[in-house]
Design a protein around this motif. Sequence first.
Motif, PDB file in Angstrom:
ATOM      1  N   TYR A 173       0.798  -1.258  -0.052  1.00 29.09           N
ATOM      2  CA  TYR A 173      -0.077  -0.200  -0.175  1.00 29.09           C
ATOM      3  C   TYR A 173       0.888   1.229  -0.100  1.00 29.09           C
ATOM      4  O   TYR A 173       0.485   2.258  -0.649  1.00 29.09           O
ATOM      5  N   ALA A 174       1.905   1.270   0.628  1.00 28.32           N
ATOM      6  CA  ALA A 174       2.758   2.404   0.923  1.00 28.32           C
ATOM      7  C   ALA A 174       3.635   2.559  -0.511  1.00 28.32           C
ATOM      8  O   ALA A 174       3.995   1.404  -1.013  1.00 28.32           O
ATOM      9  N   LYS A 175       3.920   3.818  -0.695  1.00 25.48           N
ATOM     10  CA  LYS A 175       4.892   4.085  -1.815  1.00 25.48           C
ATOM     11  C   LYS A 175       6.315   3.649  -1.388  1.00 25.48           C
ATOM     12  O   LYS A 175       6.439   3.645  -0.222  1.00 25.48           O
ATOM     13  N   LEU A 176       7.161   3.238  -2.333  1.00 27.14           N
ATOM     14  CA  LEU A 176       8.368   2.767  -2.058  1.00 27.14           C
ATOM     15  C   LEU A 176       9.113   3.627  -1.225  1.00 27.14           C
ATOM     16  O   LEU A 176      10.102   2.952  -0.510  1.00 27.14           O
ATOM     17  N   ASP A 177       9.390   4.765  -1.441  1.00 30.00           N
ATOM     18  CA  ASP A 177      10.248   5.786  -0.518  1.00 30.00           C
ATOM     19  C   ASP A 177       9.536   5.817   0.949  1.00 30.00           C
ATOM     20  O   ASP A 177      10.410   6.407   1.559  1.00 30.00           O
ATOM     21  N   ALA A 178       8.522   5.397   1.302  1.00 32.62           N
ATOM     22  CA  ALA A 178       7.863   5.406   2.467  1.00 32.62           C
ATOM     23  C   ALA A 178       7.573   4.218   3.021  1.00 32.62           C
ATOM     24  O   ALA A 178       6.714   4.013   4.187  1.00 32.62           O
ATOM     25  N   ARG A 179       8.056   3.106   2.482  1.00 35.74           N
ATOM     26  CA  ARG A 179       7.499   1.745   2.844  1.00 35.74           C
ATOM     27  C   ARG A 179       8.167   1.372   4.309  1.00 35.74           C
ATOM     28  O   ARG A 179       9.379   1.562   4.523  1.00 35.74           O
ATOM     29  N   SER A 180       7.455   0.692   5.238  1.00 38.57           N
ATOM     30  CA  SER A 180       7.692   0.431   6.644  1.00 38.57           C
ATOM     31  C   SER A 180       8.424  -0.786   6.546  1.00 38.57           C
ATOM     32  O   SER A 180       8.056  -1.694   5.689  1.00 38.57           O
ATOM     33  N   ASN A 181       9.484  -0.990   7.499  1.00 32.08           N
ATOM     34  CA  ASN A 181      10.328  -2.198   7.996  1.00 32.08           C
ATOM     35  C   ASN A 181       9.455  -3.111   8.886  1.00 32.08           C
ATOM     36  O   ASN A 181       9.980  -4.170   9.292  1.00 32.08           O
ATOM     37  N   VAL A 182       8.319  -2.326   9.555  1.00 35.35           N
ATOM     38  CA  VAL A 182       8.014  -3.061  10.627  1.00 35.35           C
ATOM     39  C   VAL A 182       6.288  -3.529  10.403  1.00 35.35           C
ATOM     40  O   VAL A 182       5.966  -4.415  11.467  1.00 35.35           O
ATOM     41  N   VAL A 183       5.646  -2.769   9.617  1.00 37.54           N
ATOM     42  CA  VAL A 183       4.067  -2.802   9.349  1.00 37.54           C
ATOM     43  C   VAL A 183       4.168  -3.192   7.813  1.00 37.54           C
ATOM     44  O   VAL A 183       4.473  -2.152   7.028  1.00 37.54           O
ATOM     45  N   ILE A 184       3.733  -4.211   7.420  1.00 34.25           N
ATOM     46  CA  ILE A 184       3.639  -4.542   5.823  1.00 34.25           C
ATOM     47  C   ILE A 184       2.192  -4.273   5.601  1.00 34.25           C
ATOM     48  O   ILE A 184       1.398  -5.356   6.065  1.00 34.25           O
ATOM     49  N   ALA A 185       1.914  -3.141   4.834  1.00 32.16           N
ATOM     50  CA  ALA A 185       0.530  -3.041   4.546  1.00 32.16           C
ATOM     51  C   ALA A 185       0.362  -3.365   3.138  1.00 32.16           C
ATOM     52  O   ALA A 185       1.175  -2.887   2.337  1.00 32.16           O
ATOM     53  N   VAL A 186      -0.636  -4.161   2.825  1.00 31.48           N
ATOM     54  CA  VAL A 186      -0.766  -4.935   1.448  1.00 31.48           C
ATOM     55  C   VAL A 186      -2.026  -4.712   0.684  1.00 31.48           C
ATOM     56  O   VAL A 186      -3.232  -4.706   1.640  1.00 31.48           O
ATOM     57  N   ASN A 187      -2.175  -4.077  -0.416  1.00 29.20           N
ATOM     58  CA  ASN A 187      -3.492  -4.159  -1.365  1.00 29.20           C
ATOM     59  C   ASN A 187      -3.863  -5.429  -1.299  1.00 29.20           C
ATOM     60  O   ASN A 187      -3.463  -6.580  -1.729  1.00 29.20           O
ATOM     61  N   TYR A 188      -5.237  -5.764  -1.192  1.00 27.47           N
ATOM     62  CA  TYR A 188      -5.855  -6.894  -1.520  1.00 27.47           C
ATOM     63  C   TYR A 188      -6.182  -7.061  -3.053  1.00 27.47           C
ATOM     64  O   TYR A 188      -6.219  -6.140  -3.839  1.00 27.47           O
ATOM     65  N   LEU A 189      -6.068  -8.335  -3.640  1.00 25.31           N
ATOM     66  CA  LEU A 189      -6.609  -8.539  -5.110  1.00 25.31           C
ATOM     67  C   LEU A 189      -7.875  -8.158  -5.135  1.00 25.31           C
ATOM     68  O   LEU A 189      -8.753  -8.554  -4.037  1.00 25.31           O
ATOM     69  N   PRO A 190      -8.162  -7.852  -6.336  1.00 24.57           N
ATOM     70  CA  PRO A 190      -9.724  -7.524  -6.578  1.00 24.57           C
ATOM     71  C   PRO A 190     -10.716  -8.759  -6.111  1.00 24.57           C
ATOM     72  O   PRO A 190     -10.304 -10.022  -6.626  1.00 24.57           O
ATOM     73  N   GLY A 191     -11.574  -8.652  -5.510  1.00 24.82           N
ATOM     74  CA  GLY A 191     -12.607  -9.804  -5.364  1.00 24.82           C
ATOM     75  C   GLY A 191     -12.237 -10.486  -3.847  1.00 24.82           C
ATOM     76  O   GLY A 191     -13.142 -11.391  -3.571  1.00 24.82           O
ATOM     77  N   VAL A 192     -11.178 -10.147  -3.190  1.00 26.61           N
ATOM     78  CA  VAL A 192     -10.651 -10.842  -1.990  1.00 26.61           C
ATOM     79  C   VAL A 192     -11.839 -10.283  -0.696  1.00 26.61           C
ATOM     80  O   VAL A 192     -11.725  -9.237  -0.646  1.00 26.61           O
ATOM     81  N   ASP A 193     -12.520 -11.452  -0.242  1.00 28.21           N
ATOM     82  CA  ASP A 193     -13.221 -10.891   1.062  1.00 28.21           C
ATOM     83  C   ASP A 193     -12.360 -10.870   2.215  1.00 28.21           C
ATOM     84  O   ASP A 193     -11.863 -12.029   2.677  1.00 28.21           O
ATOM     85  N   ASP A 194     -12.144  -9.546   2.696  1.00 28.59           N
ATOM     86  CA  ASP A 194     -11.325  -9.421   3.839  1.00 28.59           C
ATOM     87  C   ASP A 194     -11.541 -10.568   5.024  1.00 28.59           C
ATOM     88  O   ASP A 194     -10.848 -11.075   5.492  1.00 28.59           O
ATOM     89  N   LYS A 195     -12.795 -10.465   5.571  1.00 29.77           N
ATOM     90  CA  LYS A 195     -12.986 -11.375   6.666  1.00 29.77           C
ATOM     91  C   LYS A 195     -12.843 -12.526   6.393  1.00 29.77           C
ATOM     92  O   LYS A 195     -12.370 -13.438   7.341  1.00 29.77           O
ATOM     93  N   LYS A 196     -13.357 -13.135   5.284  1.00 33.66           N
ATOM     94  CA  LYS A 196     -12.967 -14.473   5.023  1.00 33.66           C
ATOM     95  C   LYS A 196     -11.406 -14.854   4.831  1.00 33.66           C
ATOM     96  O   LYS A 196     -11.036 -16.060   5.427  1.00 33.66           O
ATOM     97  N   PHE A 197     -10.934 -14.109   4.343  1.00 36.78           N
ATOM     98  CA  PHE A 197      -9.414 -14.256   4.077  1.00 36.78           C
ATOM     99  C   PHE A 197      -8.709 -14.097   5.475  1.00 36.78           C
ATOM    100  O   PHE A 197      -8.075 -15.235   5.764  1.00 36.78           O
ATOM    101  N   ARG A 198      -9.083 -13.299   6.354  1.00 37.82           N
ATOM    102  CA  ARG A 198      -8.268 -13.372   7.451  1.00 37.82           C
ATOM    103  C   ARG A 198      -8.871 -14.711   8.670  1.00 37.82           C
ATOM    104  O   ARG A 198      -8.140 -14.921   9.313  1.00 37.82           O
ATOM    105  N   ASP A 199     -10.026 -14.918   8.457  1.00 36.44           N
ATOM    106  CA  ASP A 199     -10.610 -15.881   9.157  1.00 36.44           C
ATOM    107  C   ASP A 199     -10.037 -17.297   8.903  1.00 36.44           C
ATOM    108  O   ASP A 199      -9.735 -18.078   9.597  1.00 36.44           O
ATOM    109  N   LEU A 200      -9.641 -17.368   7.175  1.00 37.50           N
ATOM    110  CA  LEU A 200      -8.998 -18.531   7.014  1.00 37.50           C
ATOM    111  C   LEU A 200      -7.533 -18.756   7.673  1.00 37.50           C
ATOM    112  O   LEU A 200      -7.356 -19.756   7.935  1.00 37.50           O
ATOM    113  N   LEU A 201      -6.890 -17.609   7.422  1.00 34.86           N
ATOM    114  CA  LEU A 201      -5.447 -17.651   8.155  1.00 34.86           C
ATOM    115  C   LEU A 201      -5.648 -18.105   9.727  1.00 34.86           C
ATOM    116  O   LEU A 201      -4.909 -18.600  10.112  1.00 34.86           O
TER     117      LEU A 201
END
Length: 381
Positions: free
Chosen positions: A290-318
């Motif tokens: 999610y973050a731009k390259l020059d601002a990318r964190s080394n401790v919190v990795i924020a990631v864009n979902y692929l289109p169509g991925v259901d957030d709750k279902k995905f995290r519940d699976l994990l």
Amino acid sequence: MKVAMEYLVMLPGPTNVPNRVMNAMLAPIINHRSEDFRILYRSIIEKTQKLFQTQGDIVLLSSSGTGAVEASVVNLIKKDDKVVIPVNGEFSTRLADLIDSWGGKSIRIESPFGENPPFEKFEQVFDEHKDIKAVYAVYNETSTGTTIRYMDKLGDLCSRKDCFFIADSVSILGGDELPVDKWNIDICLTASQKAIAAPPGVSPISVSSKAKKYIQENSAPILYFNLKRYFKYYQEHYETPFTPALPLCYAYDEALNLIFEEGLANRVERHKRCADAFYEGLGAMGLTPYAKLDARSNVVIAVNYLPGVDDKKFRDLLSNEFKILIAGGFGNLKGKVFRIGSMGEVSKYHVVRTLSAIESALRMMNFDVPSGAINKAISKL
């Protein structure tokens, strides 16, 4: 009911806590007005100064990181004080709102979430306002996985303009570079449950001699977060003014021992390697940060979902199938991103297990994920 310790906690806090640190809390309860406690507390303060890389005073609050953030505001900011703050996420927004609610006047340098404003905008604000009291900066914006990479320049600017520089380092201290004195930071605050890898409930604050003098001469009408009172009790008694969370103090002390056994520079480098591995592995699956390259964190990795991925279902699976806990997005980012805490104990094991589970979960949800992500991640470790 299955216990939480079976999970791999890859949240942006709280994080996994080493057994040594957890076991430290089994120490007997002592009198917090005794010599036993004074010895423990002096040791903690000295180690915390080393962690912050400062000669300044240290205050140890029994609170969450939010308590430390609030303490920094209510002790320093007075009615109508002008405070410059970059706003690019949930926690920087909250901090700006807190400053305003306390009577200060926030001058918000806003940028799109996932980005940092250009440094030149700070110089421009100082040209436009001659009476700025302080600059507050959320060093690592936990909600977006965004890190300010010019903190040293902000410290230099504040020093030249003779204003205070305050760093909210709740989610980054112990996981990335942060030499407090070298960067001219007047108040730096963090929390135990993130990159330090201790249980929640302890929030250390470092205070420069300049900020301490101001706070002592301008005492705030508050009780529990009154930093002047903490200075007095430490100077006179090597104690805290209020009852500390003793088991958490023992745990925090042991977490500091682990940090210095590893070496702070080695710890920072380990966090960078693991972050690089996460970005490489996730990218190989077709996922983008999610973050731009020059601002990318080394401790919190924020990631864009692929289109169509259901957030709750995905995290519940994990969580349910792979026993891995990650976080979703805040506010407008809810359902659009997920966040991995790559901090504290994080190692090759944590990276590989988490990436493997993410790849499997996406395939279980019928998403076509390229192979080879794990091997690409390992190449960075």
